[in-house]
Design a protein around this motif. Structure first.
Motif, PDB file in Angstrom:
ATOM      1  N   UNK A 134       0.831  -1.206   0.000  1.00 42.66           N
ATOM      2  CA  UNK A 134       0.000   0.000   0.000  1.00 42.66           C
ATOM      3  C   UNK A 134       0.863   1.253   0.000  1.00 42.66           C
ATOM      4  N   UNK A 135       1.970   1.210   0.704  1.00 45.57           N
ATOM      5  CA  UNK A 135       2.858   2.366   0.796  1.00 45.57           C
ATOM      6  C   UNK A 135       3.507   2.693  -0.539  1.00 45.57           C
ATOM      7  N   UNK A 136       3.901   1.668  -1.285  1.00 38.58           N
ATOM      8  CA  UNK A 136       4.627   1.876  -2.534  1.00 38.58           C
ATOM      9  C   UNK A 136       3.713   2.145  -3.726  1.00 38.58           C
ATOM     10  N   UNK A 137       2.443   1.878  -3.612  1.00 38.57           N
ATOM     11  CA  UNK A 137       1.506   2.014  -4.746  1.00 38.57           C
ATOM     12  C   UNK A 137       1.363   3.480  -5.164  1.00 38.57           C
ATOM     13  N   UNK A 138       1.781   3.814  -6.389  1.00 37.73           N
ATOM     14  CA  UNK A 138       1.698   5.211  -6.833  1.00 37.73           C
ATOM     15  C   UNK A 138       0.274   5.673  -7.134  1.00 37.73           C
ATOM     16  N   UNK A 139      -0.646   4.746  -7.307  1.00 40.70           N
ATOM     17  CA  UNK A 139      -2.033   5.088  -7.639  1.00 40.70           C
ATOM     18  C   UNK A 139      -2.960   5.012  -6.430  1.00 40.70           C
ATOM     19  N   UNK A 140      -2.416   4.727  -5.251  1.00 44.57           N
ATOM     20  CA  UNK A 140      -3.233   4.538  -4.046  1.00 44.57           C
ATOM     21  C   UNK A 140      -4.352   3.534  -4.297  1.00 44.57           C
TER      22      UNK A 140
END
Length: 68
Positions: A52-58
């Motif tokens: 979740x932290x790394x996801x650029x699209x949230x």
């Protein structure tokens, strides 16, 4: 997994298919399924929230799931 686990839930509508979440998962419980990731081994999830932290699209959130 604890009785109430915080597991990643993907919003396919928001996901860009970049695969960053799969690459950062320390237990490799996320995999790409065509253009989007999925969680084929939820019992391997350590609830670290790295995906979740790394996801650029949230596109990934952690939600409480009763494991029983």
């Amino acid at each position: 997994m604890t009785p109430t686990a915080e597991l990643p839930v993907l919003s396919a509508a928001r996901c860009t298919g970049c695969g960053d979440c799969v690459a950062v998962c320390p237990t490799h419980c996320l995999e790409m399924a065509g253009p989007v990731p999925w969680l084929p081994r939820p019992l391997d999830c350590v609830e670290c929230a790295a995906c979740a932290t790394v996801c650029p699209a949230d596109a990934i959130t952690l939600r409480s799931v009763d494991s029983e």
